[in-house]
Write an enzyme that holds these catalytic residues in place. Structure first.
Site, PDB file in Angstrom:
ATOM      1  N   GLN A 132       0.805  -1.216   0.000  1.00  0.00           N
ATOM      2  CA  GLN A 132       0.000   0.000   0.000  1.00  0.00           C
ATOM      3  C   GLN A 132       0.837   1.264   0.000  1.00  0.00           C
ATOM      4  O   GLN A 132       0.389   2.314  -0.458  1.00  0.00           O
ATOM      5  CB  GLN A 132      -0.938   0.002   1.207  1.00  0.00           C
ATOM      6  CG  GLN A 132      -0.268   0.118   2.561  1.00  0.00           C
ATOM      7  CD  GLN A 132      -1.250  -0.026   3.709  1.00  0.00           C
ATOM      8  OE1 GLN A 132      -1.697  -1.137   4.015  1.00  0.00           O
ATOM      9  NE2 GLN A 132      -1.592   1.085   4.342  1.00  0.00           N
ATOM     10  N   CYS A 138      -5.322   0.366   3.539  1.00  0.00           N
ATOM     11  CA  CYS A 138      -5.371  -1.042   3.943  1.00  0.00           C
ATOM     12  C   CYS A 138      -6.770  -1.626   3.786  1.00  0.00           C
ATOM     13  O   CYS A 138      -6.929  -2.799   3.453  1.00  0.00           O
ATOM     14  CB  CYS A 138      -4.889  -1.192   5.379  1.00  0.00           C
ATOM     15  SG  CYS A 138      -5.930  -0.363   6.621  1.00  0.00           S
ATOM     16  N   HIS A 275      -6.756  -1.792  11.440  1.00  0.00           N
ATOM     17  CA  HIS A 275      -6.108  -2.253  10.222  1.00  0.00           C
ATOM     18  C   HIS A 275      -6.999  -3.308   9.581  1.00  0.00           C
ATOM     19  O   HIS A 275      -7.864  -3.894  10.243  1.00  0.00           O
ATOM     20  CB  HIS A 275      -4.727  -2.831  10.557  1.00  0.00           C
ATOM     21  CG  HIS A 275      -3.874  -3.150   9.367  1.00  0.00           C
ATOM     22  ND1 HIS A 275      -3.612  -2.240   8.366  1.00  0.00           N
ATOM     23  CD2 HIS A 275      -3.213  -4.290   9.013  1.00  0.00           C
ATOM     24  CE1 HIS A 275      -2.815  -2.796   7.467  1.00  0.00           C
ATOM     25  NE2 HIS A 275      -2.570  -4.041   7.828  1.00  0.00           N
ATOM     26  N   ASN A 299      -1.318  -9.550   4.253  1.00  0.00           N
ATOM     27  CA  ASN A 299      -1.206  -8.127   4.562  1.00  0.00           C
ATOM     28  C   ASN A 299      -0.945  -7.345   3.281  1.00  0.00           C
ATOM     29  O   ASN A 299      -0.777  -7.925   2.197  1.00  0.00           O
ATOM     30  CB  ASN A 299      -0.079  -7.914   5.580  1.00  0.00           C
ATOM     31  CG  ASN A 299      -0.228  -6.629   6.365  1.00  0.00           C
ATOM     32  OD1 ASN A 299      -1.176  -5.860   6.164  1.00  0.00           O
ATOM     33  ND2 ASN A 299       0.703  -6.367   7.256  1.00  0.00           N
TER      34      ASN A 299
END
Length: 332
Positions: A132, A138, A275, A299
């Site tokens: 990102q 996110c 997150h 992630n």
């Protein structure tokens, strides 16, 4: 004061700061800067070195304790090591608590009927890890990831979808691009918009832009989305039977950002979600009876973080880090 005298004083100040450093780390500091392509002014170099050293000491202490069995995961000196906890939070964490009207509790299967291990990467459901960057987007990555998985399940085609499309265009639903957002609003956008472009036609730019969605390039549609009840058992059933699931978690900057391997269990985790990640599987390390159960999450910090961009986070530990509190998946 003349400019030359000022420069001498400034220089001496830098030397004074540098003299407090652990000079056994001088080579490591230079190697780390080259590895992560870091470049600072002389003044910045002193400040960043001090922060880096503090993080290095923290990581080495944690890993020493890991070798003694005092924790369940290891950390590494990664690209975030020159950042304070506050700098890291400002740069990388941008998730707001969404509306979460839980879906129907249709899960009635016994958990022992579900597989012990699930990893949707092995079945072709998961696109490569992305990064990102300096954009708090996110929230958009697990939304595209969950839709990608469902489209693959339906069509057999794995198409990387456009995060930038969500960053630029879901503001009417309540998101704020690179400032913050949440998955619920992003799913609402895709549903109401009638489509989402592919990464190939709407590239990720790591910054806010004008909405440029073009329906003729739409690569995916959804018919709805299901926010799951707050339950790890329900999440396990959904991951096993539906595919990758988007969810929110609480990130503790002191440990999460330096994760390297093992099963992440952080005593300071709370239910305050900040997150968003994609759950792509689950399993356990060790033996089945007293091993460490984990969720496998994808992630959005690039492949050089964690296990090639992934983390094993504690499962069946009282909804650790709120992993099951805001889970949802799309229908296509």
């Amino acid at each position: 004061m003349t400019p030359s005298v000022f420069l001498v004083i400034l220089f001496l100040g830098d030397v004074s700061g540098a003299s407090a450093f652990d000079h056994s780390l001088d080579v490591d500091w230079q190697v780390w800067k080259m590895k992560y392509e870091k470049s600072y002014t002389p003044g910045e170099d002193v400040m960043k070195r001090a922060v880096w050293e503090e993080n290095v000491k923290r990581i080495k202490l944690h890993n020493m304790e890991n070798s003694l069995g005092k924790n369940t995961f290891t950390m590494e000196i990664n690209e975030f090591a020159d950042m304070t906890d506050e700098e890291f939070k400002d740069m990388i964490i941008g998730f707001t608590l969404p509306v979460h009207n839980t879906g129907k509790s249709l899960w009635k299967r016994a958990l022992d009927a579900l597989p012990k291990f699930v990893d949707w990467r092995n079945e072709g459901y998961v696109t490569p890890v992305r990064k990102q960057g300096k954009c708090n987007s996110c929230w958009a990555f697990p939304v595209t990831g969950a839709i990608e998985g469902q489209i693959f399940k339906k069509t057999g085609k794995l198409i990387p979808l456009s995060v930038q499309n969500l960053v630029d265009c879901s503001k009417p639903q309540g998101n704020r691009g690179c400032l913050w957002g949440n998955m619920y609003n992003a799913f609402q956008y895709v549903l109401q918009n009638g489509g989402l472009e592919a990464e190939a036609t709407y590239r990720y730019e790591r910054k806010d832009g004008l909405c440029r969605y073009n329906p003729k390039y739409s690569a995916a549609k959804i018919t709805g989305f299901v926010p799951l009840p707050e339950s790890e058992d329900v999440l396990m059933d959904a991951v096993a039977t539906k595919g990758p699931i988007a969810t929110g978690i609480h990130v503790v900057p002191k440990s999460f950002r330096f994760y390297y391997g093992g099963v992440y269990h952080e005593p300071n985790c709370t239910s305050s979600v900040n997150h968003a990640v994609l759950v792509v599987g689950y399993g356990f390390e060790g033996n089945e009876t007293d091993g460490d159960n984990y969720w496998l999450i994808k992630n959005s910090w690039g492949r050089r973080w964690g296990l090639g961009g992934y983390m094993k986070i504690a499962k069946d530990k009282n909804n650790h880090c709120a992993i099951a509190s805001y889970a949802q998946y799309p229908t296509v």
